[in-house]
Design a protein around this motif. Structure first.
Motif, PDB file in Angstrom:
ATOM      1  N   THR B 200       0.843  -1.203   0.000  1.00  8.55           N
ATOM      2  CA  THR B 200       0.000   0.000   0.000  1.00  8.55           C
ATOM      3  C   THR B 200       0.872   1.243   0.000  1.00  8.55           C
ATOM      4  N   GLN B 201       0.366   2.283  -0.622  1.00  6.76           N
ATOM      5  CA  GLN B 201       1.037   3.585  -0.551  1.00  6.76           C
ATOM      6  C   GLN B 201      -0.015   4.695  -0.604  1.00  6.76           C
ATOM      7  N   LEU B 202       0.127   5.653   0.278  1.00  4.93           N
ATOM      8  CA  LEU B 202      -0.810   6.790   0.307  1.00  4.93           C
ATOM      9  C   LEU B 202      -0.037   8.097   0.245  1.00  4.93           C
ATOM     10  N   ILE B 243     -13.619   4.572   5.103  1.00  4.61           N
ATOM     11  CA  ILE B 243     -13.139   4.529   3.715  1.00  4.61           C
ATOM     12  C   ILE B 243     -12.066   3.429   3.563  1.00  4.61           C
ATOM     13  N   PHE B 244     -11.282   3.216   4.625  1.00  4.47           N
ATOM     14  CA  PHE B 244     -10.290   2.139   4.559  1.00  4.47           C
ATOM     15  C   PHE B 244     -10.978   0.778   4.491  1.00  4.47           C
ATOM     16  N   LYS B 245     -12.066   0.635   5.251  1.00  7.01           N
ATOM     17  CA  LYS B 245     -12.824  -0.632   5.209  1.00  7.01           C
ATOM     18  C   LYS B 245     -13.413  -0.869   3.832  1.00  7.01           C
ATOM     19  N   GLU B 246     -13.920   0.197   3.239  1.00  2.98           N
ATOM     20  CA  GLU B 246     -14.504   0.068   1.899  1.00  2.98           C
ATOM     21  C   GLU B 246     -13.422  -0.346   0.887  1.00  2.98           C
ATOM     22  N   ALA B 247     -12.256   0.318   0.993  1.00  6.95           N
ATOM     23  CA  ALA B 247     -11.158  -0.020   0.077  1.00  6.95           C
ATOM     24  C   ALA B 247     -10.706  -1.465   0.287  1.00  6.95           C
ATOM     25  N   TYR B 275      -5.260  -7.233   5.494  1.00  4.31           N
ATOM     26  CA  TYR B 275      -3.938  -6.630   5.274  1.00  4.31           C
ATOM     27  C   TYR B 275      -4.041  -5.297   4.536  1.00  4.31           C
ATOM     28  N   THR B 276      -5.045  -5.155   3.677  1.00  2.23           N
ATOM     29  CA  THR B 276      -5.208  -3.868   2.998  1.00  2.23           C
ATOM     30  C   THR B 276      -5.541  -2.797   4.038  1.00  2.23           C
ATOM     31  N   ARG B 277      -6.466  -3.115   4.923  1.00  2.00           N
ATOM     32  CA  ARG B 277      -6.859  -2.131   5.931  1.00  2.00           C
ATOM     33  C   ARG B 277      -5.667  -1.779   6.831  1.00  2.00           C
ATOM     34  N   ALA B 282      -1.135   1.843   8.381  1.00  2.00           N
ATOM     35  CA  ALA B 282       0.306   2.064   8.575  1.00  2.00           C
ATOM     36  C   ALA B 282       0.821   3.143   7.613  1.00  2.00           C
ATOM     37  N   SER B 283       0.326   3.123   6.388  1.00  2.00           N
ATOM     38  CA  SER B 283       0.767   4.122   5.392  1.00  2.00           C
ATOM     39  C   SER B 283       0.354   5.525   5.823  1.00  2.00           C
TER      40      SER B 283
END
Ligand SMILES: Cc1cc2nc3c(=O)[nH]c(=O)nc-3n(C[C@H](O)[C@H](O)[C@H](O)COP(=O)(O)OP(=O)(O)OC[C@H]3O[C@@H](n4cnc5c(N)ncnc54)[C@H](O)[C@@H]3O)c2cc1C
Ligand code: FES
Ligand code: FES
Lengths: 154, 289
Positions: B200-202, B243-247, B275-277, B282-283
């Motif tokens: 992931t990267q933000l 929004i993180f949950k949706e992603a 792991y995405t969430r 973390a990002s």
């Protein structure tokens, strides 16, 4: 192809076929301390130091060692005395069958060069490419810690 | 085990290597760290007639951060990345992935560029590179070509290099403002390939909203895959749990894992979501730090 290697401190010139693996070349010279465990880059039994860095000699060609310095377990001994890592593996019973031991000692010796006082986690992390089927690693970790202490105090 | 016979050359300049590759055509292969190619040759899954060993070419082991990119040269070993302060300073996803690639002995020899070229869907680096919007700099006798990572990773063990081209460098754009990244990897044992992993990267704009988002998945498709719908859901939004949950749910939909010894498809999809969430959290923390 002709290659020039410094093998355990001695300059050596040999003629090798490009497909000859470094581990087979080494064992062919009679230095059979470097073991072949898996032959598929998974176990670390074939670990040697290439210019001081531990690598899997089953996954390098001998021609790639041209111009490099190779250290195997036979080269750890200095002036007839055991290297401290060898003495500590003996002292702390860091081995059972001994198959993984040459690779384990070379990786550990390289770790102690870089980090003379590693934590248990750092030791376990550093040797995580060397698999031991016997000891459960406990005495190996103790041996590396012991060698570190002895080297720091010497 | 030993591979079929091959011709070997170890050029001492990139020009010489490129000339040999051009002359030998499709029968020649680049040998970098050899940590994938040599095992494949020993198992006779690959039998190149000519190996062009690039290990003796000086000047390819650079990591630098000039001109807007973090640049990683063809002879940078995985372990050089683990130890690089420049990488830690400029890209969170690359820094967090490096210690989880293979084992320490393989990391001493294997290269990031070799791994990118190899396009193993279970390999870690291409997910990181997809999330970080990397570019591959390919060099041939006729010049240099910059390939976006999305166009480079074609399929299962297939990249878009033309015969005669070498990956000279892989580079990622530096964060435009505040940015952060992570790589979360589930493995059965230390040193193993991923069961599932997520990069992931933000990046955050001046207003604190997400200006750019990268999410890519390892070992759950026939190639490393961007979760594009999940990325789109994030861009322009205020970072939040919702929004993180949706992603995360959208990322799980981008995964088409197979059930195998490492776990069932359903479970792997679930790990992608978790792991995405966590990776996004973390990002974000890194971007705000
Ligand atoms: C035990 C073990 C565990 C591993 N675990 C992991 C893991 O957890 N995650 C992971 O990501 N990887 C893992 N790997 C693979 C490892 O990361 C390799 O180093 C990597 O896949 C290939 O890099 P290399 O430099 O060794 O390339 P090589 O083996 O030399 O080459 C691989 C392929 O890429 C091509 N190539 C290499 N460099 C270039 C270049 N500069 N230009 C054009 N083509 C090029 C070669 O021709 C070949 O086709 C593991 C390997 C082993 C042996
Ligand atoms: S024999 Fe080389 S890694 Fe097992
Ligand atoms: S002592 Fe037997 S494998 Fe380690």
């Amino acid at each position: 192809m002709q290659i020039n290697i410094t093998f355990n401190g001695t300059a050596q010139t040999s003629d090798v076929e490009p497909r000859q693996l470094l581990v087979d070349y080494i064992r062919g010279t009679g230095a059979t301390g470097t073991h072949i465990g898996c032959d598929t880059t998974s176990c670390g039994a074939c670990t040697v130091l290439v210019d001081g860095t531990p690598m899997k000699s089953c996954t390098m060609f001998a021609v790639q060692a041209n111009g490099k310095s190779i250290t195997t377990v036979e080269g750890l001994k200095q002036n007839g005395d055991l290297h401290q890592i060898q003495a500590s593996f003996k002292e702390k019973h860091g081995l059972q069958c001994g198959f993984c031991t040459p690779g384990m000692m070379l990786t550990s010796a390289a770790l102690l060069e870089e980090n003379p006082d590693p934590s248990e986690d750092e030791i376990r992390w550093a040797i995580s490419g060397n698999i031991c089927r016997c000891t459960g690693y406990i005495n190996i970790v103790k041996a590396v810690q012991h060698a570190g202490e002895q080297l720091r105090n010497s | 085990m030993f591979p079929p016979a091959f011709a070997y050359s170890a050029p001492e300049s990139l020009d010489e290597a490129l000339a040999t590759l051009t002359n030998e055509g499709e029968s020649a292969r680049v040998l970098a760290g050899g940590q994938s190619l040599i095992p494949m040759m020993k198992l006779r899954l690959a039998s190149p007639a000519h190996l062009v060993d690039i290990n003796n070419i000086p000047g390819l082991d650079y990591i630098d951060a000039a001109n807007g990119y973090l640049r990683i040269g063809a002879l940078v070993r995985h372990n050089d990345i683990v130890n690089s302060e420049l990488v830690t300073a400029h890209n969170g996803a690359i820094a967090s992935a490096a210690p989880w690639v293979a084992d320490p002995l393989v990391r001493n020899r294997g290269t990031l560029c070799g791994s990118v070229a190899h396009c193993d869907p279970e390999g870690d680096w291409n997910s990181v590179m997809l999330a970080a919007r990397a570019q591959v700099v390919a060099q041939s006798t006729s010049g240099e070509r910059v390939i976006a990572i999305d166009d480079f990773v074609v399929d299962f063990f297939t990249n878009s290099l033309e015969p005669g081209e070498i990956v000279k460098e892989v580079r990622v754009p530096k964060y435009a403002g505040r940015g952060g990244g992570a790589y979360l990897k589930l493995e059965r044992k230390i040193g193993d390939y991923a069961t599932v992993a997520v990069a992931t990267q933000l990046q955050l704009g001046e207003d604190g909203k997400i200006s750019e988002a990268g999410i890519a998945l390892t070992a759950v498709n026939n190639k490393n895959t961007r979760a594009i719908a999940a990325e789109r859901a994030l861009v322009g939004e205020e970072p939040s749990d919702e929004i993180f949950k949706e992603a995360a749910a959208l990322a799980a939909q981008a995964a088409e894992p197979e059930s195998n010894v490492r776990g069932t498809a359903e479970w792997k999809r679930n790990v992608v979501s978790v792991y995405t969430r966590r990776g996004l959290e973390a990002s974000l923390a890194q971007a705000r730090a």
